[in-house]
Scaffold this motif. Structure first.
Motif, mmCIF file in Angstrom:
data_model
loop_
_atom_site.group_PDB
_atom_site.id
_atom_site.type_symbol
_atom_site.label_atom_id
_atom_site.label_comp_id
_atom_site.label_asym_id
_atom_site.label_seq_id
_atom_site.Cartn_x
_atom_site.Cartn_y
_atom_site.Cartn_z
ATOM 1 N N SER A 122 1.236 -1.472 -0.420
ATOM 2 C CA SER A 122 0.119 -0.709 -0.476
ATOM 3 C C SER A 122 0.991 1.063 0.147
ATOM 4 O O SER A 122 2.442 1.032 0.189
ATOM 5 N N GLY A 123 0.662 2.019 -0.118
ATOM 6 C CA GLY A 123 0.869 3.777 -0.624
ATOM 7 C C GLY A 123 1.672 3.881 0.774
ATOM 8 O O GLY A 123 2.060 4.701 0.985
ATOM 9 N N SER A 124 0.966 3.237 1.969
ATOM 10 C CA SER A 124 1.484 3.637 3.521
ATOM 11 C C SER A 124 2.578 3.029 4.497
ATOM 12 O O SER A 124 3.203 3.043 4.558
ATOM 13 N N GLY A 125 1.975 1.579 3.578
ATOM 14 C CA GLY A 125 3.325 0.445 4.516
ATOM 15 C C GLY A 125 2.070 0.122 5.774
ATOM 16 O O GLY A 125 2.890 -0.447 6.374
ATOM 17 N N LEU A 126 1.299 0.834 6.264
ATOM 18 C CA LEU A 126 0.764 0.325 7.555
ATOM 19 C C LEU A 126 -0.729 -0.823 7.180
ATOM 20 O O LEU A 126 -1.368 -0.417 8.309
ATOM 21 N N ASP A 127 -0.778 -0.500 5.808
ATOM 22 C CA ASP A 127 -2.822 -0.632 5.947
ATOM 23 C C ASP A 127 -3.026 -1.830 6.578
ATOM 24 O O ASP A 127 -2.537 -3.302 6.314
ATOM 25 N N PRO A 128 -4.000 -2.140 7.292
ATOM 26 C CA PRO A 128 -4.453 -3.175 8.433
ATOM 27 C C PRO A 128 -5.496 -3.805 7.569
ATOM 28 O O PRO A 128 -6.052 -4.905 8.286
#
Length: 190
Positions: A122-128
């Motif tokens: 994902s763009g944030s690298g944090l997508d849960p």
């Protein structure tokens, strides 16, 4: 000249105090009263203590767990970001091929096509979250690893699928941490 600068310095100090101290404290106080769980990071707590946040993805690797979307920042919430690799970047092609191979190795008899959100970060690298399709793709592997009926795992996915925000924004999604916590509640073999 000092008489012209003095009002500007007073206004600077006043606005700094209001926008930098008073307003953030007021908003934090209101959020803490109205939304205490969200204001404190939406932590998921088990009997042993906090196990994660509903807002930040985690790296699940056990065959009996649903796996999250890949992260370019290794799910480090202090350094959110993407890989910035474009579609013509050879490194992206190699990473996607390796992720597809890992998914196929984990479940060689998978019948569904590999969903994009299981191989692209994902763009944030944090997508849960993952898509319901990505969760269904993994249902067979999870059911086999936990010795559960596949239908029961699919029902669990459906029960944990969140709809569009306000009925129109975004896409349906499944929170991976919540889904894995729900799996822990099901009967499973050691």
């Amino acid at each position: 000249m000092l008489s012209a600068i003095r009002p500007a310095l007073i206004l600077l100090a006043l606005l700094t105090a209001v926008t930098g101290v008073v307003y953030p404290l007021l908003v934090t106080g209101i959020a803490t009263v109205l939304f205490p769980d969200k204001a404190h990071g939406s932590l998921v707590v088990a009997s042993s203590g906090p196990v994660g946040s509903e807002l930040v993805g985690q790296n699940f690797t056990r065959p009996g767990d649903f796996w999250s979307r890949p992260s370019a920042v290794h799910y480090d919430a202090s350094s959110s970001g993407a890989s910035n690799m474009g579609p013509l970047n050879e490194g992206l092609h190699e990473a996607v091929a390796a992720r597809i191979a890992a998914l196929q190795a984990a479940d060689p008899e998978a019948e569904l096509p590999v969903p994009a959100d299981l191989v692209l970060a994902s763009g944030s690298g944090l997508d849960p979250h993952i898509s319901p399709e990505a969760a269904r793709y993994q249902a067979r592997r999870v059911a086999q690893a936990r010795r559960l009926p596949r239908a029961e795992v699919l029902m669990l996915i459906e029960a944990h699928t969140e709809g569009r925000t306000l009925g129109i924004l975004g896409e349906p999604r499944v929170n991976v941490l919540r889904l894995n916590r729900a799996l822990e509640g099901l009967r499973s073999s050691p």
